[in-house]
Design a protein around this motif. Structure first.
Motif, PDB file in Angstrom:
ATOM      1  N   ASP A  46       0.142   8.344  -9.213  1.00  0.00           N
ATOM      2  CA  ASP A  46      -0.854   7.289  -9.286  1.00  0.00           C
ATOM      3  C   ASP A  46      -1.006   6.796 -10.720  1.00  0.00           C
ATOM      4  N   PHE A  47      -1.002   5.472 -10.897  1.00  0.00           N
ATOM      5  CA  PHE A  47      -1.111   4.803 -12.204  1.00  0.00           C
ATOM      6  C   PHE A  47       0.043   5.186 -13.130  1.00  0.00           C
ATOM      7  N   THR A  81       0.843  -1.198   0.000  1.00  0.00           N
ATOM      8  CA  THR A  81       0.000   0.000   0.000  1.00  0.00           C
ATOM      9  C   THR A  81       0.874   1.241   0.000  1.00  0.00           C
ATOM     10  N   LEU A 116       3.582  -1.035 -11.830  1.00  0.00           N
ATOM     11  CA  LEU A 116       2.576   0.022 -11.853  1.00  0.00           C
ATOM     12  C   LEU A 116       2.296   0.482 -10.424  1.00  0.00           C
ATOM     13  N   LYS A 174      -2.639   5.642  -2.685  1.00  0.00           N
ATOM     14  CA  LYS A 174      -3.881   5.851  -1.943  1.00  0.00           C
ATOM     15  C   LYS A 174      -3.906   7.271  -1.392  1.00  0.00           C
ATOM     16  N   HIS A 220       0.217   2.408  -7.503  1.00  0.00           N
ATOM     17  CA  HIS A 220      -1.111   2.866  -7.086  1.00  0.00           C
ATOM     18  C   HIS A 220      -0.949   3.620  -5.772  1.00  0.00           C
ATOM     19  N   GLU A 261      -0.110  12.117  -5.415  1.00  0.00           N
ATOM     20  CA  GLU A 261      -1.214  11.754  -6.307  1.00  0.00           C
ATOM     21  C   GLU A 261      -0.802  11.744  -7.774  1.00  0.00           C
TER      22      GLU A 261
END
Length: 335
Positions: free
Chosen positions: A213-214, A153, A234, A238, A236, A210
């Motif tokens: 992200d991706f 995470t 990749l 949160k 991600h 942010e």
């Protein structure tokens, strides 16, 4: 048993004992097989044991040769004794006086399969070829993919750790690792995982946001000799939970509710006004009809004179009821 026979028996026993002692003393410990990358280098770990006390490097000669052909030498202190295909590509990394016979082969070729064996020579004492302990090489034309590990995470604004690692056999020229996040902090380490294999790893620490992200995080490994291998992952991220997001969501819901309620109120008010206007007009029409009908019943059909009001009291009550309730049954009136 005769004297000659006893002498022969003792001589055989001494030979056995001498051979046993020598076999116990002359030893070489090597790795039997190694996977190596073509165009890179490979280091063959080797430990030596020889009889007698420890000698300086100058008193010991070390030679590496092909197992099947002793005269096909891949390393010799005299470069003229080395086979042409290995000249300038081999060197001893260890000190023979310290019983270290480790060999490096650089610019590995497809034909450098071996097996290769070590031979030790101590002038005026003895020499020994360890043909029972040789090294075979397994060639790889392309490097393996590195291994990329990351935290499960990733949170916005919280430092994250990534590890990229790969095995190799060239500790004298270890691979280098680069990341696609060049502005982040990374540390490189190289450790021995035994049996001639090494592992180089890089730890990357950066703070995801942010905007990451991706997106892909790339790890590229560059080997000695020019070959490269890479792996990507990749990302991600949160989003960090805060009161601002909650407040914005609540305000958006309340605003939408108020707007919808206001629109409904205006529509209902307009509809009620139109309904009241319509009912007022209907009441006027009903009153007009009732009045005409009342006058009609008050007149006598024969004399043309008005009848007393007490003869039609029900008509007055009906008119009042219709005007008061605006009942649909009153319009149109059956009279």
């Amino acid at each position: 048993m005769g004297t000659h026979a006893r002498f022969l028996f003792c001589w055989l026993c001494l030979q056995v004992i001498f051979a046993t002692v020598l076999s116990d003393v002359w030893k070489a410990e090597v790795v039997s097989e190694l996977k190596t990358l073509v165009s890179s280098c490979v280091v063959l770990p080797c430990k030596l044991q020889y009889p007698g006390k420890q000698l300086p490097d100058s008193r010991i000669r070390g030679i590496w040769h092909q197992q099947a052909k002793h005269d096909q030498r891949i390393y010799h202190e005299d470069s003229t004794e080395i086979a042409d295909s290995f000249k300038g590509r081999t060197r001893l990394l260890g000190h023979l006086g310290e019983k270290n016979c480790t060999l490096e082969i650089d610019e590995v070729k497809n034909h450098d399969n071996g097996p290769f064996c070590f031979r030790a020579e101590i002038p005026s004492i003895d020499k020994y070829s360890f043909v029972e302990s040789c090294v075979a090489l397994s060639m790889m034309s392309a490097p393996e993919k590195p291994k990329l590990e990351q935290m499960k995470t990733l949170e916005d604004g919280v430092p994250a750790t990534f590890k990229c690692s790969i095995r190799h056999t060239c500790p004298s020229h270890p691979p280098t690792i680069t990341w696609s996040r060049s502005n982040s902090e990374a540390t490189l380490s190289n450790r021995d995982i035994l049996h001639g294999n090494w592992e180089v790893e890089s730890l990357l620490i950066f703070i995801p946001t942010e905007k990451f992200d991706f997106t892909d995080l790339n790890c590229t490994v560059s080997f000695h000799g020019g070959l490269q291998s890479s792996v990507s992952s990749l990302i991600h991220v949160k989003r960090k939970a805060n009161f601002l997001h909650i407040i914005i969501s609540v305000v958006a819901v309340l605003g939408t509710s108020l707007l919808f309620g206001g629109v409904c109120y205006i529509i209902c008010k307009k509809y009620r006004r139109q309904t009241q206007d319509l009912q007022s007009r209907n009441a006027s029409v009903i009153w007009s009809r009732m009045s005409r009908m009342s006058q009609r019943f008050r007149k006598s059909p024969r004399s043309g004179e008005d009848e007393p009001d007490h003869k039609v009291p029900w008509l007055s009550v009906t008119i009042k009821f219709c005007l008061f309730t605006h009942h649909s049954l009153c319009c149109p009136c059956p009279f």
